[in-house]
Write an enzyme that holds these catalytic residues in place. Structure first.
Site, short mmCIF file in Angstrom:
data_model
loop_
_atom_site.label_atom_id
_atom_site.label_comp_id
_atom_site.label_asym_id
_atom_site.label_seq_id
_atom_site.Cartn_x
_atom_site.Cartn_y
_atom_site.Cartn_z
N SER A 179 0.84 -1.20 0.00
CA SER A 179 0.00 0.00 0.00
C SER A 179 0.88 1.26 0.00
CB SER A 179 -0.97 -0.03 1.18
OG SER A 179 -2.00 0.91 1.01
N ASP A 203 -9.53 -5.28 -4.99
CA ASP A 203 -9.05 -4.03 -4.43
C ASP A 203 -9.70 -2.86 -5.16
OD1 ASP A 203 -7.57 -1.98 -3.27
OD2 ASP A 203 -5.63 -2.75 -3.90
#
Length: 351
Positions: A176, A282
């Site tokens: 991330s 995602d």
């Protein structure tokens, strides 16, 4: 336990009130004060941290001026992965958290560090960095550069590095926000602004669901605005950008958008091989696909691995789950393939 600190002087005729609350962990008040909690129980964690892996670890300070630390993990029972000089590859890992929450000390990231060290195997350096909104970007990017500079400076001083680290095989990895950091390091190293040689040679970058953004939404981001059952939603990511970017900046800021109007053109940047991991559930799925496709079109060596049925941060939330087992295998294969920084092979994989 919690702490508070002022980030700016904001005049107000009324008592300070919360203007932004991120998961109850970080609260920005109307007077510019930030309240930060050490309670991360709001972040899901499935399973238990492994306690029987043959790994030793220690914490060291890499930036005394900012009291920044990293955790070093060293496998104690392995011959696999070593080169003829009996050294292990080095994996420099940066945790996620939207540039405003989390730490290497959390059991989520500690479990990941243990697994990566034991199963690649590798000497793993899992680093903290300054967080927003107290320290807005590019503070985290500067801290990441400091980690690599510390590695270069300590290569012949820290006993674990001297005994176990193959400085010719250093990989930068992150999930991330940490994946965003890996991109930043790739650009700094590839443009010659981050000098590490001849001591340290970067062999590649591992970007796990990298945290990028732009003012223009992708389809998966737009769909994610209407999703309330996923922990990591478009709204949460937007909030974290609001807390992490310089005040007044848009999501096209160079720290967020690698292809933004003010970002470094990447066509002539010398990239080492990249492994990009994309969970297809995602909200950043489309943006990750676009990132890999653009770099591939520029002639960069990119391995894109899609994990079907997985969401953002699956390795963090379930570090010992089946998908995380597969992820460790993918990372291990990438590290073994690129034993030498000049070893370039085109790859394409779907899980």
């Amino acid at each position: 336990m919690s702490s508070s600190s002022p980030v700016s002087a904001v005049s107000s005729a009324t008592a300070p009130h919360v203007v932004d609350d991120c998961l109850g962990i970080v609260q920005l008040l109307s007077d510019g004060t930030v309240t930060r909690s050490a309670d991360y129980s709001a972040i899901p964690l499935l399973g238990e941290v492994p306690s029987n892996l043959p790994v030793q670890w220690k914490d060291v300070v890499y930036d005394p001026a900012h009291a920044l630390r990293l955790r070093m993990y060293r496998p104690t029972d392995t011959d696999g992965g070593k080169t003829t000089n009996n050294k292990l590859p080095v994996l420099v890992y940066f945790h996620g958290g939207g540039f405003c929450i989390c730490s290497f000390e959390m059991p989520h990231f500690h479990a990941g560090g243990l697994r990566l060290a034991a199963e690649l195997p590798a000497l793993v350096l899992s680093a903290d960095y300054r967080l927003g909104p107290e320290h807005r970007l590019p503070a985290a990017h500067r801290d990441a550069e400091a980690v690599l500079s510390w590695l270069r400076a300590q290569a012949e001083a820290d006993p674990w590095l001297v005994e176990s680290a193959d400085m010719g095989r250093v990989f930068v990895c992150g999930d991330s926000a940490g994946g965003n950091i890996a991109h930043h390091i790739a650009v700094q190293y590839g443009t010659g602004h981050l000098a590490l040689g001849p001591v340290v040679r970067l062999g590649g970058y591992i970007m796990l669901w990298p945290y990028f953004a732009a003012e223009e939404r992708t389809a998966s981001e737009t769909a994610g605005l209407d999703v309330d059952h996923q922990f990591v939603s478009t709204a949460l990511l937007d909030q974290m950008w609001r807390l992490a970017l310089p005040v007044g900046a848009t999501r096209d800021h160079p720290a967020a958008n690698p292809f933004g109007p003010d970002s470094v053109p990447l066509e002539d940047v010398a990239f080492q091989p990249l492994l990009v991991v994309d969970p297809d559930q995602d909200v950043l799925h489309d943006r990750t696909q676009d990132y890999a496709a653009r770099l591939t079109a520029m002639g960069k060596l990119v391995e894109l691995v899609v994990f079907r049925g997985q969401g953002h941060g699956f390795f963090v939330f379930d570090p010992c789950g089946e998908a995380s087992d597969q992820l460790i295998h993918v990372i291990r294969r990438f590290v073994l393939l690129h034993k030498h920084p000049c070893n370039l092979v085109d790859l394409s994989t779907t899980m």
